[in-house]
Design a protein around this motif. Structure first.
Motif, mmCIF file in Angstrom:
data_model
loop_
_atom_site.group_PDB
_atom_site.id
_atom_site.type_symbol
_atom_site.label_atom_id
_atom_site.label_comp_id
_atom_site.label_asym_id
_atom_site.label_seq_id
_atom_site.Cartn_x
_atom_site.Cartn_y
_atom_site.Cartn_z
ATOM 1 N N TYR A 248 -5.520 -90.216 82.991
ATOM 2 C CA TYR A 248 -6.926 -90.315 82.610
ATOM 3 C C TYR A 248 -7.103 -89.855 81.164
ATOM 4 C CZ TYR A 248 -11.938 -90.655 83.114
ATOM 5 O OH TYR A 248 -13.245 -91.044 82.965
ATOM 6 N N HIS A 249 -7.968 -90.540 80.438
ATOM 7 C CA HIS A 249 -8.231 -90.383 79.000
ATOM 8 C C HIS A 249 -7.198 -91.094 78.137
ATOM 9 C CE1 HIS A 249 -11.714 -87.905 79.391
ATOM 10 N NE2 HIS A 249 -11.065 -86.864 79.887
ATOM 11 N N ALA A 250 -6.010 -91.391 78.685
ATOM 12 C CA ALA A 250 -5.015 -92.145 77.926
ATOM 13 C C ALA A 250 -5.067 -93.616 78.343
ATOM 14 C CB ALA A 250 -3.620 -91.574 78.143
ATOM 15 N N ILE A 303 11.757 -94.495 70.468
ATOM 16 C CA ILE A 303 10.539 -93.796 70.074
ATOM 17 C C ILE A 303 10.786 -92.294 70.205
ATOM 18 C CG2 ILE A 303 8.138 -93.345 70.711
ATOM 19 C CD1 ILE A 303 8.042 -96.239 71.789
ATOM 20 N N THR A 304 10.406 -91.558 69.192
ATOM 21 C CA THR A 304 10.537 -90.104 69.237
ATOM 22 C C THR A 304 9.265 -89.499 69.815
ATOM 23 O OG1 THR A 304 11.960 -90.128 67.293
ATOM 24 C CG2 THR A 304 10.973 -88.026 67.887
ATOM 25 N N GLY A 305 9.383 -88.771 70.904
ATOM 26 C CA GLY A 305 8.194 -88.207 71.543
ATOM 27 C C GLY A 305 7.374 -89.304 72.189
ATOM 28 N N SER A 306 6.075 -89.107 72.218
ATOM 29 C CA SER A 306 5.159 -90.101 72.769
ATOM 30 C C SER A 306 4.039 -90.342 71.764
ATOM 31 C CB SER A 306 4.575 -89.633 74.111
ATOM 32 O OG SER A 306 3.938 -88.382 73.965
ATOM 33 N N ASN A 307 3.336 -91.446 71.946
ATOM 34 C CA ASN A 307 2.260 -91.759 71.001
ATOM 35 C C ASN A 307 1.088 -90.789 71.182
ATOM 36 O OD1 ASN A 307 1.871 -93.163 73.558
ATOM 37 N ND2 ASN A 307 0.070 -94.104 72.622
ATOM 38 N N THR A 308 0.582 -90.267 70.091
ATOM 39 C CA THR A 308 -0.541 -89.327 70.137
ATOM 40 C C THR A 308 -1.855 -90.013 69.775
ATOM 41 O OG1 THR A 308 -0.092 -88.643 67.865
ATOM 42 C CG2 THR A 308 0.911 -87.340 69.641
ATOM 43 N N ARG A 309 -1.790 -91.302 69.501
ATOM 44 C CA ARG A 309 -2.989 -92.108 69.285
ATOM 45 C C ARG A 309 -2.695 -93.529 69.754
ATOM 46 N NH1 ARG A 309 -4.000 -91.556 63.031
ATOM 47 N NH2 ARG A 309 -3.519 -89.399 63.616
ATOM 48 N N TYR A 310 -3.743 -94.309 69.967
ATOM 49 C CA TYR A 310 -3.538 -95.684 70.407
ATOM 50 C C TYR A 310 -2.943 -96.513 69.276
ATOM 51 C CZ TYR A 310 -6.653 -94.416 74.263
ATOM 52 O OH TYR A 310 -7.223 -93.810 75.348
ATOM 53 N N LYS A 322 -4.335 -102.619 72.827
ATOM 54 C CA LYS A 322 -3.803 -101.364 72.316
ATOM 55 C C LYS A 322 -2.764 -100.802 73.278
ATOM 56 C CE LYS A 322 -7.556 -98.682 74.443
ATOM 57 N NZ LYS A 322 -8.723 -97.796 74.217
ATOM 58 N N VAL A 323 -1.778 -100.122 72.713
ATOM 59 C CA VAL A 323 -0.816 -99.374 73.512
ATOM 60 C C VAL A 323 -1.465 -98.058 73.904
ATOM 61 C CG1 VAL A 323 1.415 -98.200 73.515
ATOM 62 C CG2 VAL A 323 1.175 -100.414 72.367
ATOM 63 N N THR A 324 -1.508 -97.783 75.199
ATOM 64 C CA THR A 324 -2.157 -96.556 75.668
ATOM 65 C C THR A 324 -1.165 -95.411 75.875
ATOM 66 O OG1 THR A 324 -2.041 -97.336 77.971
ATOM 67 C CG2 THR A 324 -4.061 -97.829 76.726
ATOM 68 N N SER A 325 0.059 -95.718 76.321
ATOM 69 C CA SER A 325 1.098 -94.698 76.515
ATOM 70 C C SER A 325 2.449 -95.330 76.203
ATOM 71 C CB SER A 325 1.118 -94.184 77.959
ATOM 72 O OG SER A 325 -0.099 -93.559 78.313
ATOM 73 N N ALA A 326 3.260 -94.641 75.389
ATOM 74 C CA ALA A 326 4.572 -95.180 75.022
ATOM 75 C C ALA A 326 5.599 -94.056 74.987
ATOM 76 C CB ALA A 326 4.501 -95.870 73.663
ATOM 77 N N ILE A 327 6.841 -94.393 75.360
ATOM 78 C CA ILE A 327 7.913 -93.391 75.431
ATOM 79 C C ILE A 327 9.248 -94.119 75.434
ATOM 80 C CG2 ILE A 327 8.299 -93.268 77.926
ATOM 81 C CD1 ILE A 327 7.592 -90.136 75.888
ATOM 82 N N VAL A 354 3.272 -104.676 67.790
ATOM 83 C CA VAL A 354 2.724 -103.329 67.869
ATOM 84 C C VAL A 354 2.678 -102.742 66.466
ATOM 85 C CG1 VAL A 354 2.919 -101.045 68.924
ATOM 86 C CG2 VAL A 354 3.892 -103.038 70.090
ATOM 87 N N LYS A 355 1.536 -102.211 66.085
ATOM 88 C CA LYS A 355 1.400 -101.571 64.781
ATOM 89 C C LYS A 355 1.543 -100.059 64.972
ATOM 90 C CE LYS A 355 -1.126 -103.450 61.627
ATOM 91 N NZ LYS A 355 -0.118 -104.337 60.983
ATOM 92 N N THR A 356 2.737 -99.549 64.689
ATOM 93 C CA THR A 356 3.026 -98.136 64.860
ATOM 94 C C THR A 356 2.921 -97.424 63.518
ATOM 95 O OG1 THR A 356 5.401 -98.095 64.383
ATOM 96 C CG2 THR A 356 4.728 -98.899 66.565
ATOM 97 N N PRO A 357 2.884 -96.084 63.516
ATOM 98 C CA PRO A 357 2.866 -95.342 62.247
ATOM 99 C C PRO A 357 4.090 -95.619 61.377
ATOM 100 C CG PRO A 357 2.225 -93.914 64.060
ATOM 101 C CD PRO A 357 2.709 -95.186 64.670
#
Length: 380
Positions: A248-250, A303-310, A322-327, A354-357
């Motif tokens: 929830y929230h993600a 991917i290092t860690g998980s996404n902290t934003r969409y 949008k990607v909601t959760s990635a790992i 996917v547009k990642t940082p």
């Protein structure tokens, strides 16, 4: 002399009855969930994942606050909150439910526990359902009492969790069925134990009913679990994304409806009961949805860690979701993700950007869950 690390934002963020024990056992960082601290870091998250899937981990999830509903009309009131038909929910049974508002949006996706004919707990994800339920009750005309009881859950999860539970409670614990509960007294520690958990693995939740015994309970479980490789841990993002479990929230929020998530099985519009949001969800079923939640396989390095934003998803230069959760899954050796996309891009095999940082990466829509799709491990 070693000084214990202090965690704190002030007294307005509550600490669980296991807080001091988790710090002693190596918790290095916390986040806030339901206005409480939750341990999020016991070291390497990949090691935590392997501990979970190979042995067992003990997690402080006291943040799963309980909304207790009692009174002559408790069953009617609980049914008012959810679109899932509860008419066959027996005493001692648990159900995964959605709570919806008047627009059909999801307010929470808790586990419902039925302790007695007119005694229910709603074991929450991260939102203020206590206030919602009390507000609904004021105008419901139903005779109910709603409060937050002195209840703090722990999760014991992993393939060895059953053996740890046998060491604690004896062989009779093996009779506890998946999504059922039982009351226990463990050497003077009052508990409700359920065969549930947020891991997609075999597991149990132990609901402590006296927070003064939190430290004692934690140490008792860890001692019993030593021969089986039990480790302190935290809920695993790797395993829950592998299992397609939503956060929830993600992965959903108040603007998400159950049909977008493919949770049609949790909505009973044809049964003869009213629930909040029924007209809105009838309209959604009739009109269809414009977006759907899907799985993704993301190309490129781990991917290092998980996404902290969409992360935005694009097709031919247009944002379509949008990607909601990635790992990164070390078991599958793939980057896996959950995403919300426009319906025309939801079919399996659709290729997206996917547009990642760290730049643009190709992704492909995939079936979810990514591992053990029939949940055989959890139900075993």
């Amino acid at each position: 002399m070693t000084t214990q690390k202090e965690f704190g934002f002030g007294t307005q963020i509550r600490k669980s009855p296991y807080f001091d024990a988790t710090v002693r056992w190596g918790a290095k960082d916390f986040s806030v969930y339901n206005h409480m601290y939750i341990p999020r870091d016991f070291g390497n998250p990949v090691e935590n994942f392997w501990n979970l899937v190979n042995h067992a981990i003990l997690c402080d999830v006291a943040v799963e606050r309980q909304v207790e509903i009692t009174g002559p009309d408790a069953a009617k009131f609980v049914q008012l909150l959810t679109p899932r038909d509860l008419s066959k929910c027996a005493v001692g049974q648990c159900k995964y439910v959605l709570l919806t508002n008047a627009e059909g949006g999801i307010l929470n996706d808790p586990i419902l526990l039925r302790l007695a004919e007119n005694h229910f707990w709603i074991s929450l994800a991260d939102s203020d359902v206590l206030f919602w339920a009390q507000g609904v009750a004021v105008n419901s005309g139903l005779d109910v009492t709603i409060c937050e009881p002195d209840v703090s859950p722990l999760q014991l999860q992993g393939p060895k969790s059953g053996e740890v539970m046998q060491a604690l409670f004896g062989d009779s614990i093996t009779d506890l069925k998946y999504y059922w509960l039982q009351e226990y007294d463990l050497d003077g520690i009052p508990l409700i134990v359920s065969r549930t958990g947020w891991s997609s693995e075999l597991g149990y939740e132990l609901y402590l009913r006296d927070n003064s015994k939190g430290d004692e309970l934690w140490e008792k479980i860890m001692t019993a679990g030593q021969p089986f490789g039990l480790q302190p841990g935290h809920t695993s993002s790797i395993r829950r994304i592998e299992g397609g479990m939503l956060s929830y929230h993600a992965d959903m929020d108040i603007k998400t409806n159950p049909y977008e998530l493919g949770m049609d099985r949790l909505i009973d519009l044809n049964a003869d009961f009213h629930f909040i949001g029924k007209p809105a969800l009838q309209k959604v079923r009739q009109d269809g949805v414009s977006r759907r939640h899907v799985g993704l396989i993301i190309d490129g390095p781990a991917i290092t860690g998980s996404n902290t934003r969409y992360w935005p998803l694009e097709s031919e230069g247009q944002q379509i979701g949008k990607v909601t959760s990635a790992i990164f899954s070390p078991r599958l050796e793939k980057n896996i993700a959950l995403a919300m996309v426009d319906t025309e891009f939801a079919p399996t095999g659709t290729v997206l950007k996917v547009k990642t940082p760290n730049g643009d990466i190709t992704a492909t829509v995939a079936e979810k869950p990514f591992f053990d799709p029939k949940k055989q491990l959890a139900a075993s």
